[in-house]
Scaffold this motif. Structure first.
Motif, PDB file in Angstrom:
ATOM      1  N   SER A 133       0.864  -1.214  -0.214  1.00  0.00           N
ATOM      2  CA  SER A 133      -0.066   0.118   0.049  1.00  0.00           C
ATOM      3  C   SER A 133       0.901   1.131   0.031  1.00  0.00           C
ATOM      4  N   PRO A 134       0.912   1.928  -0.873  1.00  0.00           N
ATOM      5  CA  PRO A 134       1.814   3.326  -1.170  1.00  0.00           C
ATOM      6  C   PRO A 134       1.126   4.319   0.225  1.00  0.00           C
ATOM      7  N   GLU A 135      -0.147   4.204   0.370  1.00  0.00           N
ATOM      8  CA  GLU A 135      -0.610   4.947   1.417  1.00  0.00           C
ATOM      9  C   GLU A 135       0.142   4.653   2.970  1.00  0.00           C
ATOM     10  N   LEU A 136       0.386   3.268   3.110  1.00  0.00           N
ATOM     11  CA  LEU A 136       0.999   3.077   4.260  1.00  0.00           C
ATOM     12  C   LEU A 136       2.588   3.645   4.407  1.00  0.00           C
ATOM     13  N   VAL A 137       3.238   3.292   3.149  1.00  0.00           N
ATOM     14  CA  VAL A 137       4.799   3.690   3.317  1.00  0.00           C
ATOM     15  C   VAL A 137       4.744   5.273   3.255  1.00  0.00           C
ATOM     16  N   GLU A 138       3.648   6.064   2.654  1.00  0.00           N
ATOM     17  CA  GLU A 138       3.557   7.372   2.838  1.00  0.00           C
ATOM     18  C   GLU A 138       3.442   7.888   4.152  1.00  0.00           C
ATOM     19  N   GLU A 139       2.620   7.256   4.857  1.00  0.00           N
ATOM     20  CA  GLU A 139       2.235   7.612   6.374  1.00  0.00           C
ATOM     21  C   GLU A 139       3.547   7.209   7.130  1.00  0.00           C
ATOM     22  N   VAL A 140       4.622   6.304   6.992  1.00  0.00           N
ATOM     23  CA  VAL A 140       5.613   6.162   7.578  1.00  0.00           C
ATOM     24  C   VAL A 140       6.661   7.338   7.418  1.00  0.00           C
ATOM     25  N   GLY A 142      14.828  24.174   6.617  1.00  0.00           N
ATOM     26  CA  GLY A 142      15.867  24.069   7.360  1.00  0.00           C
ATOM     27  C   GLY A 142      16.225  22.756   7.849  1.00  0.00           C
ATOM     28  N   SER A 143      15.373  21.566   7.058  1.00  0.00           N
ATOM     29  CA  SER A 143      15.754  20.147   7.590  1.00  0.00           C
ATOM     30  C   SER A 143      16.912  19.752   6.738  1.00  0.00           C
ATOM     31  N   THR A 144      17.803  19.014   7.506  1.00  0.00           N
ATOM     32  CA  THR A 144      19.147  18.540   6.937  1.00  0.00           C
ATOM     33  C   THR A 144      18.902  16.984   6.744  1.00  0.00           C
ATOM     34  N   SER A 145      18.065  16.547   6.718  1.00  0.00           N
ATOM     35  CA  SER A 145      17.901  14.921   6.558  1.00  0.00           C
ATOM     36  C   SER A 145      18.255  14.395   5.335  1.00  0.00           C
ATOM     37  N   THR A 146      18.752  13.137   5.160  1.00  0.00           N
ATOM     38  CA  THR A 146      19.204  12.634   3.968  1.00  0.00           C
ATOM     39  C   THR A 146      18.312  11.611   3.544  1.00  0.00           C
ATOM     40  N   ASP A 147      18.549  10.836   2.174  1.00  0.00           N
ATOM     41  CA  ASP A 147      17.892   9.771   2.036  1.00  0.00           C
ATOM     42  C   ASP A 147      18.211   8.549   2.824  1.00  0.00           C
ATOM     43  N   TYR A 148      19.440   8.643   3.303  1.00  0.00           N
ATOM     44  CA  TYR A 148      19.708   7.528   4.086  1.00  0.00           C
ATOM     45  C   TYR A 148      19.103   7.423   5.453  1.00  0.00           C
ATOM     46  N   ASP A 149      18.882   8.766   5.974  1.00  0.00           N
ATOM     47  CA  ASP A 149      18.028   8.893   7.086  1.00  0.00           C
ATOM     48  C   ASP A 149      16.754   8.454   7.041  1.00  0.00           C
ATOM     49  N   LEU A 150      16.250   8.905   5.990  1.00  0.00           N
ATOM     50  CA  LEU A 150      14.752   8.317   5.563  1.00  0.00           C
ATOM     51  C   LEU A 150      14.570   6.867   5.377  1.00  0.00           C
ATOM     52  N   LEU A 151      15.325   6.164   4.822  1.00  0.00           N
ATOM     53  CA  LEU A 151      15.557   4.766   4.535  1.00  0.00           C
ATOM     54  C   LEU A 151      15.660   4.063   5.763  1.00  0.00           C
ATOM     55  N   ALA A 152      16.472   4.455   6.675  1.00  0.00           N
ATOM     56  CA  ALA A 152      16.629   3.837   7.992  1.00  0.00           C
ATOM     57  C   ALA A 152      15.429   3.933   8.858  1.00  0.00           C
ATOM     58  N   HIS A 153      14.654   4.967   8.788  1.00  0.00           N
ATOM     59  CA  HIS A 153      13.624   4.976   9.589  1.00  0.00           C
ATOM     60  C   HIS A 153      12.498   4.175   8.814  1.00  0.00           C
ATOM     61  N   CYS A 154      12.494   4.120   7.618  1.00  0.00           N
ATOM     62  CA  CYS A 154      11.630   3.125   6.781  1.00  0.00           C
ATOM     63  C   CYS A 154      11.775   1.760   7.334  1.00  0.00           C
ATOM     64  N   ARG A 155      13.169   1.356   7.517  1.00  0.00           N
ATOM     65  CA  ARG A 155      13.487  -0.155   7.751  1.00  0.00           C
ATOM     66  C   ARG A 155      13.288  -0.499   9.010  1.00  0.00           C
ATOM     67  N   SER A 156      13.125   0.629  10.196  1.00  0.00           N
ATOM     68  CA  SER A 156      12.545   0.303  11.425  1.00  0.00           C
ATOM     69  C   SER A 156      11.176   0.252  11.583  1.00  0.00           C
ATOM     70  N   ARG A 157      10.363   0.360  10.593  1.00  0.00           N
ATOM     71  CA  ARG A 157       8.932   0.407  10.575  1.00  0.00           C
ATOM     72  C   ARG A 157       8.202  -0.238   9.723  1.00  0.00           C
ATOM     73  N   LEU A 158       8.792  -0.809   8.500  1.00  0.00           N
ATOM     74  CA  LEU A 158       8.148  -1.395   7.582  1.00  0.00           C
ATOM     75  C   LEU A 158       8.787  -3.042   7.166  1.00  0.00           C
ATOM     76  N   ALA A 159       8.114  -3.671   6.650  1.00  0.00           N
ATOM     77  CA  ALA A 159       8.554  -5.019   6.271  1.00  0.00           C
ATOM     78  C   ALA A 159       9.576  -4.636   5.161  1.00  0.00           C
ATOM     79  N   PRO A 160      10.633  -5.766   5.018  1.00  0.00           N
ATOM     80  CA  PRO A 160      11.484  -5.238   3.902  1.00  0.00           C
ATOM     81  C   PRO A 160      11.296  -5.108   2.600  1.00  0.00           C
ATOM     82  N   TYR A 161      10.298  -5.832   2.073  1.00  0.00           N
ATOM     83  CA  TYR A 161       9.727  -5.362   0.677  1.00  0.00           C
ATOM     84  C   TYR A 161       9.061  -4.151   0.569  1.00  0.00           C
TER      85      TYR A 161
END
Length: 545
Positions: A454-461, A494-513
């Motif tokens: 579900s794209p909506e689930l990933v967007e919520e995370v 003002g946000s300095t987050s990177t794609d690595y930060d965002l992907l790490a956040h996703c890995r901690s809350r989503l299934a690998p796929y």
């Protein structure tokens, strides 16, 4: 000429929860009759740069004047007429006047390219197109030019002006352009005298369709929305959503007018962030409704522009047309010191099909849109069997607001409408208490090697990550899995987050796929005219990178 009276404004109070009665309307044609009869001097609209009040008596008189002019020009009852204008006095007078004349009103986005607009109206078989501000809309060079030579219907400019003596007048420049004569043609052949509106679906995931809505549909929707939020003559709002879609038209404009409240029409005829809170204060607004994108914009600008809950004591804010991120809802409730209520609706159900109630407790379940009303809802599996409470399936709706089908599209009608039920294409589940929770959309599901995402689930995370203001998730073609997960993310100032930060956040809350295989940080995302995410445009922009 219509004399504008001094409008009366009553002090707000809301002790009516137990004895509340929804407005007694039977359709678009009599929407303001009761208010104009009982409270002719009460303010219905605030318009223009000076936010001048327009009373119910004046609005009814202007609509009546226009109805006479339209009949005099030979427009036939039961036939469609186009309407192209911003959120201004001309739109409201044109809408109510055409309804009084027995016409079926078909509003369209003023910013649409002229060929696309002409194609929509030619297919519908409109008799003419009423146009109001903004003046920038493209129209034939002269209303005197025959419509046939332009490949579409004639454009009739409409103006409503107030003179120095305080009198309003409506002027219709019908010109000499001939109207289509004889029998109805195009989609107009499927309309009847029972129809009030012909609305065009957004079309962000496919070709736009035309939905006929009857006066009965409109009345049932207005009564239900008013009852849900206990709207009365003491309420006021600002028109943040465009009137050519159901969200702004049914919830923002028509329900407020039917309830006897007041609608402020922004000076530019559309939502403008830097004037919104000033407009809310000028209207003494008690509520507003918007899409999540607008809520996000208002949150970002709040430190500089929000006037504060002591200055503007809102009863509630409403969010509809797309899922509202839980983090956004919490931040907005904290800012406004008022509940933020999620609603669920679509053109085919005359807008609202469910909403959280005013009594919704804090810490609500993400995705909840409350109990259905005035429709019934069932959730079915792929074999069209009822799902058990808590089990995801496709949402079907049935009730007095559900349209009969699509005009001149029997295949789409047969696929979506069954024995009075409409297949929404949305995924969700019903909890044991009968509340509806949205989980996604069938057409949006990403199939990654057989895993449905579900794209909506990933967007919520993604939007729960600090500093993320918006996210879009979409399918990317993949030679191994068929599809993989792509994402585009907008960061706040003002946000300095990177794609690595965002992907790490996703890995901690989503299934690998479910974790995005490709993620891009972008400056902005494309939206539809009503402010919802344009998924088709997002996939076109970022799906092949």
């Amino acid at each position: 000429m219509v004399l504008e009276e001094t409008c009366l404004v009553t002090a707000p109070h809301h002790g009516h929860a137990d004895g509340y009665r929804p407005p007694a309307v039977t359709g678009l044609h009599d929407l303001i009759d009761a208010q104009a009869g009982r409270r002719p001097r009460a303010r219905a609209l605030l318009v223009g740069a000076d936010r001048a009040p327009v009373s119910y008596g004046t609005l009814a008189a202007l609509a009546g004047e226009l109805a006479l002019q339209l009949r005099a020009e030979g427009l036939r009852p039961g036939r469609p007429v186009g309407l192209v204008s911003g959120n201004n006095l001309e739109f409201v007078v044109a809408l109510l006047g055409a309804a009084r004349a027995g016409l079926v009103v078909a509003p369209l986005d003023p910013t649409l390219p002229e060929p696309e607009r002409q194609a929509c109206y030619t297919a519908l078989g409109v008799q003419a197109v009423l146009t109001g501000p903004p003046a920038a809309i493209q129209r034939p060079a002269s209303p005197e030019v025959p419509a046939a030579t332009l490949g579409g219907p004639a454009y009739w400019p409409l103006t409503v002006a107030r003179g120095n003596d305080g009198q309003y007048a409506v002027t219709l420049a019908a010109g000499a352009a001939p109207l289509p004569g004889g029998a109805a043609h195009g989609a107009a052949t499927e309309l009847t005298g029972e129809d009030a509106l012909a609305l065009f679906t957004a079309g962000t995931t496919g070709r736009a369709k035309t939905v006929p809505l009857t006066h009965t549909n409109v009345a049932a929707s207005v009564r239900s929305i008013a009852a849900c939020y206990r709207l009365t003559p003491e309420d006021a709002t600002v028109a943040a959503m465009p009137f050519f879609h159901g969200h702004g038209l049914l919830a923002g404009l028509l329900t407020t007018l039917a309830s006897g409240g007041c609608v402020l029409l922004p000076e530019r005829g559309r939502f403008t962030a830097h004037t919104f809170w000033d407009d809310m204060r000028a209207a003494s607004a008690t509520w507003y409704t918007a899409v999540p994108t607008i809520h996000d914009i208002l949150l970002q600008r709040a430190p500089q522009e929000y006037c504060g809950s002591r200055v503007l004591p809102l009863r509630f804010a409403r969010s509809c047309s797309a899922p509202l991120a839980p983090a956004t809802a919490r931040a907005l409730e904290h800012l406004l010191d008022a509940p933020v209520l999620s609603a669920y609706g679509m053109t085919e159900s005359t807008h609202q099909a469910a909403s959280e109630p005013l009594s919704a407790p804090p810490g609500r379940t993400p995705g909840s849109v409350g109990r259905p009303a005035p429709v019934r809802v069932r959730v079915l599996d792929a074999a069209q069997r009822p799902c058990a409470p808590g089990t995801e399936g496709e949402i079907w709706v049935q009730g007095p607001t559900v349209a009969r089908g699509y005009l001149t599209d029997p295949e789409a009608t047969a696929a979506a409408f069954h024995d009075g039920w409409f297949r929404t294409g949305d995924l969700g589940r019903l909890d044991p208490e009968g509340r509806l929770l949205l989980t996604g959309r069938l057409k949006n599901l990403i199939n990654r090697g057989g895993e449905k995402i579900s794209p909506e689930l990933v967007e919520e995370v993604l939007t729960a990550f600090p500093g993320v203001t918006e996210a879009a998730v979409f399918a990317v073609p993949d030679p191994l899995y068929g599809q993989c997960v792509g994402a585009a993310v907008v960061l706040g100032r003002g946000s300095t987050s990177t794609d690595y930060d965002l992907l790490a956040h996703c890995r901690s809350r989503l299934a690998p796929y479910e974790v995005p295989d490709r993620l891009a940080i972008v400056l902005s995302l494309p939206h539809t005219a009503k402010g919802t995410l344009n998924r088709r445009a997002v996939a076109d922009l970022y799906g092949s990178r």
